[in-house]
Scaffold this motif. Structure first.
Motif, PDB file in Angstrom:
ATOM      1  N   LYS A 282       0.834  -1.208   0.000  1.00 27.16           N
ATOM      2  CA  LYS A 282       0.000   0.000   0.000  1.00 27.16           C
ATOM      3  C   LYS A 282       0.870   1.260   0.000  1.00 27.16           C
ATOM      4  N   VAL A 283       1.922   1.235   0.799  1.00 28.49           N
ATOM      5  CA  VAL A 283       2.847   2.383   0.831  1.00 28.49           C
ATOM      6  C   VAL A 283       3.430   2.625  -0.556  1.00 28.49           C
ATOM      7  N   ARG A 284       3.867   1.543  -1.210  1.00 26.23           N
ATOM      8  CA  ARG A 284       4.496   1.666  -2.522  1.00 26.23           C
ATOM      9  C   ARG A 284       3.511   2.127  -3.596  1.00 26.23           C
ATOM     10  N   GLY A 285       2.226   1.970  -3.344  1.00 19.44           N
ATOM     11  CA  GLY A 285       1.222   2.374  -4.316  1.00 19.44           C
ATOM     12  C   GLY A 285       0.821   3.832  -4.247  1.00 19.44           C
ATOM     13  N   THR A 286       1.360   4.569  -3.288  1.00 17.76           N
ATOM     14  CA  THR A 286       0.984   5.976  -3.146  1.00 17.76           C
ATOM     15  C   THR A 286       1.806   6.858  -4.093  1.00 17.76           C
ATOM     16  N   PRO A 287       1.239   8.000  -4.522  1.00 19.01           N
ATOM     17  CA  PRO A 287       2.010   8.924  -5.370  1.00 19.01           C
ATOM     18  C   PRO A 287       3.224   9.504  -4.650  1.00 19.01           C
ATOM     19  N   GLU A 288       3.123   9.635  -3.331  1.00 19.63           N
ATOM     20  CA  GLU A 288       4.264  10.153  -2.574  1.00 19.63           C
ATOM     21  C   GLU A 288       5.458   9.210  -2.672  1.00 19.63           C
TER      22      GLU A 288
END
Length: 333
Positions: A282-288
């Protein structure tokens, strides 16, 4: 009667599904994210950035608390996690000292004392010099180092007998030169020392020196990877990460990339591991995260499960070979 049976069966299945969902493991208190390195370096930046992404997007109910434990070239942090067997509320972000510290010091720790969770990325290393120096290429700089004679130029790095010094020794052996290697506690301090001209060069990670490069204080000469970094957006007015040649392109046949991964204590269940794997997906899927990866010029490889465990085992064997060649292995008593 038949309808009643069907309804009863459906209700039972629905209840079972709810029970299964309710039974999925998740943290019940704050999760400690151990950083076996100093503040300001690549591991510290990634850990604290991850904390921010988790909090911003409410990716889990409990908070993530980064804790730096850099003593003994990271041994303090790793031994803490080793001693926390079965604790599902403790994770550690790893770098090459996962391998180099026990190999170099003989500290009673091995990556097998931990549970692998996921590879978040691979980090590059770049040869940097101060931008006020005349060197525009690795050849210009390294020819000057060779001409000056042994130990006249200072190479700064993070720790002794760690990845920065391993790369430095590899350069020395290939080119027949000799630096004075100067260790510091973290990559942030290494970049600051180069800006201040207290050392002549570094092999810092991109994220550890990008601010100084963007500010016109440092100059990248080459990257120690098999291919150029793919990011083509300009970092400065004239250069992108992709414009930096590989060191192999310019006559330095040395390659090295570093793990940025997550481990846990031994003795945790697969349900716990699965929770954290999904969390980091989920973290890796964020634009940030995507912007963070480009800003730091990371290789965005992701692994979990057996694939990750096998990669780690191969990486330890490689580090053992590199450190034996460099004379860095601890003497067995």
């Amino acid at each position: 009667m038949r309808i009643q049976r069907v309804l009863s069966c459906s209700a039972a299945l629905f209840a079972a599904a709810l029970a299964g969902s309710a039974g999925a493991w998740e943290p019940t208190k704050s999760v400690e994210l151990i950083i076996p390195a100093g503040t300001g370096g690549g591991a510290d930046q990634m850990a604290r950035f991850t904390q921010g992404v988790v909090a911003k997007h409410n990716l889990m109910k409990q908070s993530v608390v980064p804790i730096n434990k850099s003593g003994g070239a990271g041994a303090e942090g790793f031994l803490d996690v080793k001693a926390s067997k079965g604790d599902p509320h403790k994770i550690v972000i790893t770098l090459s000292n996962l391998f180099t510290t026990p190999l170099a010091t003989g500290v009673p720790f091995n990556y097998r004392d931990l549970t692998p969770v996921a590879m978040l990325a691979l980090d590059n290393f770049v040869l940097w010099v101060n931008s006020e120096t005349p060197y525009k290429s690795p050849k210009e700089y390294l020819d000057t180092v060779k001409k000056a004679g042994p130990n006249k130029f200072k190479m700064g790095g993070t720790g002794s007998k760690q990845e920065d010094q391993i790369i430095t020794v590899a350069i020395e052996k290939v080119l027949g030169i000799k630096f004075t290697y100067v260790p510091f506690k973290g990559g942030g301090e290494v970049a600051t020392q180069l800006v201040g001209k207290h050392i002549d060069s570094t092999v810092n990670n991109p994220i550890e020196a990008v601010a100084q490069w963007r500010g016109g204080k440092l100059r990248p000469l080459c990257v120690f990877d098999g291919s150029r970094m793919p990011y083509k957006n300009k970092v400065t007015t004239t250069m992108s990460w992709n414009d930096i040649p590989t060191c192999k392109e310019v006559g330095i046949p040395t390659e090295y990339v570093m793990l940025r991964g997550i481990f846990m204590p031994a003795g945790v269940s697969q349900d716990v591991v699965r929770f954290y794997v999904e969390l980091f997906k989920k973290v890796r899927g964020t634009p940030e995260w995507q912007k963070f990866m480009e800003d730091g010029a990371f290789n965005q490889t992701f692994m979990s499960g057996k694939e990750y465990a096998d990669w780690v085992a191969n990486a330890e064997s490689l580090h053992r070979e590199l450190m034996q060649e460099a004379g860095f292995l601890a003497v067995k008593k």
